[in-house]
Write a protein that holds these residues in place. Structure first.
Motif, PDB file in Angstrom:
ATOM      1  N   ILE A  60     -48.144  22.727  41.323  1.00  0.00           N
ATOM      2  CA  ILE A  60     -49.557  22.656  41.705  1.00  0.00           C
ATOM      3  C   ILE A  60     -50.059  21.243  41.436  1.00  0.00           C
ATOM      4  O   ILE A  60     -49.884  20.711  40.337  1.00  0.00           O
ATOM      5  CB  ILE A  60     -50.404  23.643  40.876  1.00  0.00           C
ATOM      6  CG1 ILE A  60     -50.034  25.077  41.226  1.00  0.00           C
ATOM      7  CG2 ILE A  60     -51.880  23.401  41.058  1.00  0.00           C
ATOM      8  CD1 ILE A  60     -50.646  25.580  42.483  1.00  0.00           C
ATOM      9  N   ILE A  63     -56.177  22.717  42.215  1.00  0.00           N
ATOM     10  CA  ILE A  63     -56.670  24.051  42.549  1.00  0.00           C
ATOM     11  C   ILE A  63     -58.184  24.062  42.397  1.00  0.00           C
ATOM     12  O   ILE A  63     -58.727  23.493  41.447  1.00  0.00           O
ATOM     13  CB  ILE A  63     -56.015  25.153  41.691  1.00  0.00           C
ATOM     14  CG1 ILE A  63     -56.460  26.541  42.159  1.00  0.00           C
ATOM     15  CG2 ILE A  63     -56.244  24.946  40.225  1.00  0.00           C
ATOM     16  CD1 ILE A  63     -55.641  27.683  41.592  1.00  0.00           C
ATOM     17  N   SER A 109     -55.598  25.405  47.114  1.00  0.00           N
ATOM     18  CA  SER A 109     -54.618  24.742  46.259  1.00  0.00           C
ATOM     19  C   SER A 109     -53.835  23.719  47.060  1.00  0.00           C
ATOM     20  O   SER A 109     -53.563  23.932  48.241  1.00  0.00           O
ATOM     21  CB  SER A 109     -53.613  25.755  45.698  1.00  0.00           C
ATOM     22  OG  SER A 109     -54.246  26.788  45.018  1.00  0.00           O
TER      23      SER A 109
END
Length: 140
Positions: A60, A63, A109
């Motif tokens: 990631i 987000i 995201s």
């Protein structure tokens, strides 16, 4: 943002747990990130099945969550996921969280495919790009 689960090609669900509640009696805001993770894992694991890369994984990079309505225990939530944009080695993923058909949260995201050895971004192969293209959100 859409307001129906049917607008998302990838759908999964999670059980609301009593332990997810906070002092105000609703599902704690931090748990929403976990629900969205459930949705991402659902389609990312499928992406690995179609790819020739066995030396890649996703991380990631960003987000964002918009909290739209409270959610309460007991019950379940449905998580809808789709691809908003495809880059060379990254995706923007659009997600929505529904409880009893109500849109409760929207998330976006940025995830990046990295090489497991070098820990640097790694471009998508053709099979993975084709898989992600099938999950693209309709353009406005």
């Amino acid at each position: 943002m859409t307001d129906t689960i049917d607008d998302f090609p990838i759908r999964t669900h999670d059980k609301l747990r009593y332990a997810d509640t906070d002092k105000q009696g609703h599902i704690n805001n931090a748990v929403y990130a976990t629900f969205f993770e459930t949705g991402r894992v659902e389609f990312i694991s499928r992406a690995h099945e179609v790819s020739a890369h066995d030396d890649a994984e996703f991380v990631i990079a960003q987000i964002t969550i918009k909290y739209l309505q409270e959610t309460h225990w007991p019950g379940t939530v449905e998580v809808g996921s789709r691809v908003k944009r495809i880059g060379g080695s990254s995706l923007v993923v659009e997600q929505a969280l529904f409880n009893d058909g109500r849109l409760c949260a929207a998330g976006e995201s940025v995830i990046v495919q990295i090489n497991t050895s070098t820990r640097k971004s790694q471009p998508f192969d053709d099979a993975m790009r084709e898989y992600f293209s099938a999950l693209l959100a309709p353009e406005d």
